[in-house]
Motif scaffolding. Sequence first.
Motif, PDB file in Angstrom:
ATOM      1  N   GLU A 171      -3.025   4.270  -2.512  1.00 56.21           N
ATOM      2  CA  GLU A 171      -3.332   3.195  -3.459  1.00 56.21           C
ATOM      3  C   GLU A 171      -2.794   1.880  -2.914  1.00 56.21           C
ATOM      4  O   GLU A 171      -1.766   1.859  -2.230  1.00 56.21           O
ATOM      5  N   MET A 172      -3.481   0.793  -3.241  1.00 58.10           N
ATOM      6  CA  MET A 172      -3.011  -0.530  -2.824  1.00 58.10           C
ATOM      7  C   MET A 172      -3.094  -1.481  -4.008  1.00 58.10           C
ATOM      8  O   MET A 172      -4.075  -1.457  -4.749  1.00 58.10           O
ATOM      9  N   PRO A 187      -0.453  18.393 -17.618  1.00 54.36           N
ATOM     10  CA  PRO A 187      -0.625  18.913 -18.985  1.00 54.36           C
ATOM     11  C   PRO A 187      -0.060  20.318 -19.136  1.00 54.36           C
ATOM     12  O   PRO A 187       0.043  21.069 -18.166  1.00 54.36           O
ATOM     13  N   GLY A 208      -4.817  20.613 -12.347  1.00 56.56           N
ATOM     14  CA  GLY A 208      -5.448  19.363 -12.752  1.00 56.56           C
ATOM     15  C   GLY A 208      -4.415  18.518 -13.457  1.00 56.56           C
ATOM     16  O   GLY A 208      -3.704  19.006 -14.327  1.00 56.56           O
ATOM     17  N   PHE A 209      -4.291  17.263 -13.057  1.00 54.69           N
ATOM     18  CA  PHE A 209      -3.293  16.391 -13.687  1.00 54.69           C
ATOM     19  C   PHE A 209      -3.736  14.942 -13.532  1.00 54.69           C
ATOM     20  O   PHE A 209      -4.800  14.668 -12.961  1.00 54.69           O
ATOM     21  N   VAL A 210      -2.966  14.041 -14.079  1.00 54.26           N
ATOM     22  CA  VAL A 210      -3.285  12.623 -13.935  1.00 54.26           C
ATOM     23  C   VAL A 210      -2.094  11.896 -13.330  1.00 54.26           C
ATOM     24  O   VAL A 210      -0.949  12.331 -13.490  1.00 54.26           O
ATOM     25  N   ALA A 261      -0.294  -2.041 -13.362  1.00 55.50           N
ATOM     26  CA  ALA A 261      -0.320  -0.579 -13.233  1.00 55.50           C
ATOM     27  C   ALA A 261      -1.760  -0.151 -13.034  1.00 55.50           C
ATOM     28  O   ALA A 261      -2.676  -0.771 -13.595  1.00 55.50           O
ATOM     29  N   THR A 262      -1.945   0.862 -12.251  1.00 48.76           N
ATOM     30  CA  THR A 262      -3.308   1.366 -12.067  1.00 48.76           C
ATOM     31  C   THR A 262      -3.717   2.112 -13.338  1.00 48.76           C
ATOM     32  O   THR A 262      -2.847   2.526 -14.109  1.00 48.76           O
ATOM     33  N   PRO A 263      -5.012   2.316 -13.563  1.00 51.46           N
ATOM     34  CA  PRO A 263      -5.376   3.218 -14.654  1.00 51.46           C
ATOM     35  C   PRO A 263      -4.930   4.630 -14.299  1.00 51.46           C
ATOM     36  O   PRO A 263      -4.728   4.957 -13.125  1.00 51.46           O
ATOM     37  N   TRP A 264      -4.744   5.461 -15.301  1.00 55.61           N
ATOM     38  CA  TRP A 264      -4.447   6.867 -15.034  1.00 55.61           C
ATOM     39  C   TRP A 264      -5.651   7.474 -14.334  1.00 55.61           C
ATOM     40  O   TRP A 264      -6.799   7.217 -14.725  1.00 55.61           O
ATOM     41  N   LYS A 265      -5.409   8.241 -13.304  1.00 59.71           N
ATOM     42  CA  LYS A 265      -6.519   8.840 -12.554  1.00 59.71           C
ATOM     43  C   LYS A 265      -6.374  10.357 -12.552  1.00 59.71           C
ATOM     44  O   LYS A 265      -5.279  10.870 -12.300  1.00 59.71           O
ATOM     45  N   ALA A 266      -7.477  11.019 -12.819  1.00 60.28           N
ATOM     46  CA  ALA A 266      -7.471  12.486 -12.822  1.00 60.28           C
ATOM     47  C   ALA A 266      -7.623  12.982 -11.393  1.00 60.28           C
ATOM     48  O   ALA A 266      -8.354  12.399 -10.588  1.00 60.28           O
ATOM     49  N   LYS A 272       0.865  -1.172   0.000  1.00 64.06           N
ATOM     50  CA  LYS A 272       0.000   0.000   0.000  1.00 64.06           C
ATOM     51  C   LYS A 272       0.907   1.228   0.000  1.00 64.06           C
ATOM     52  O   LYS A 272       1.880   1.265   0.756  1.00 64.06           O
TER      53      LYS A 272
END
Lengths: 204, 121
Positions: B102-103, B119, B67-69, B84-89, B52
């Motif tokens: 995150e875990m 961005p 704002g970023f991912v 890998a995790t999905p990209w998260k906004a 974790k």
Amino acid sequence: MKTIVNISISITLATILFSGCAPKGGAGMVGYDSNVKYGDAKAVETVTADFGSTDLQATAESLTQSLLESRYIAKAPQTPKVRLRSVNNLTYEHIDTKAITDKIRIKLLKSGQVRFLADTANLNQVQDERELTASATANKGNKAMADSDYIITGNVRSIKKANDDVKDVYYNVSLELVNPQSGEIVWADEKEIRKVTSKSSVGW
Amino acid sequence: MLLTKNILMSLGISTLLLAFSSGCSSKNINIIGKNRVEITKNKGVKEGNFLKIMAELENNDNDETEGFVYQIEWYDKNGFIKDATPWKAITIHKNQKIQVIEMTNIPDIVDYKIIISVPNK
């Protein structure tokens, strides 16, 4: 001067010869110069404010983490057997809720902390297979398929609001882990998503 | 001799300055794009069988909301990427700090990398 001319001729000849042997770009691809391109399947997608791949992935990720941390899974003396039941779509748009639960199931199975029983939707096929096996081996002592330790159910809800400038969509995906014998809800969690579309500007 | 020493010293100072200014000095962090978000803390702990991680992100800007991912890559003991995790906004308001937790759901993960993509404005 003569030397320079000779070198130039040699370089030109070498370029022609070697470029002739080099493989053409695009080997192993069909239509590589078309407008279709592969993208990152995990990228954040903000094409519209509807429930999309990013929401599906984030929901599955978040709820799986929470479920793995719950003591009924993390501290279970034996790997619990779980069956997925339906997740109700209570929104006004089409959402494939089975995609959410399927993704959660894949993640939980990879964790090794949970065993899954066949979905109710697939039970007929499983029953057919069992009957075939039972008749072939005359083994009537197959263990009941109904002995799940827990079932997972849930709901997807949305609230939409809009004015001339802004459209706001709120999604709430909630899941429950229920003991089917006692009816007790032993774990529940939710994933909230807010998406705002502004007509005046493009961006987040 | 003195010239060589000066050159070496300059190189050393430049390297240090570059490392500090890029903000990517940790092996667990990779920032793509503009470096407008600072990772003030990051650590990983084992929770049962699973790794974790917690990262504290700060927007030092007095004027702008960022704002970023971000994405977390999970590595096994051989250094192979396993998931890998999905990209998260994510959005951080001006002068705010947030914690990202995150875990992984894969048992044999021992290391991680936090990738932040900011961005262009």
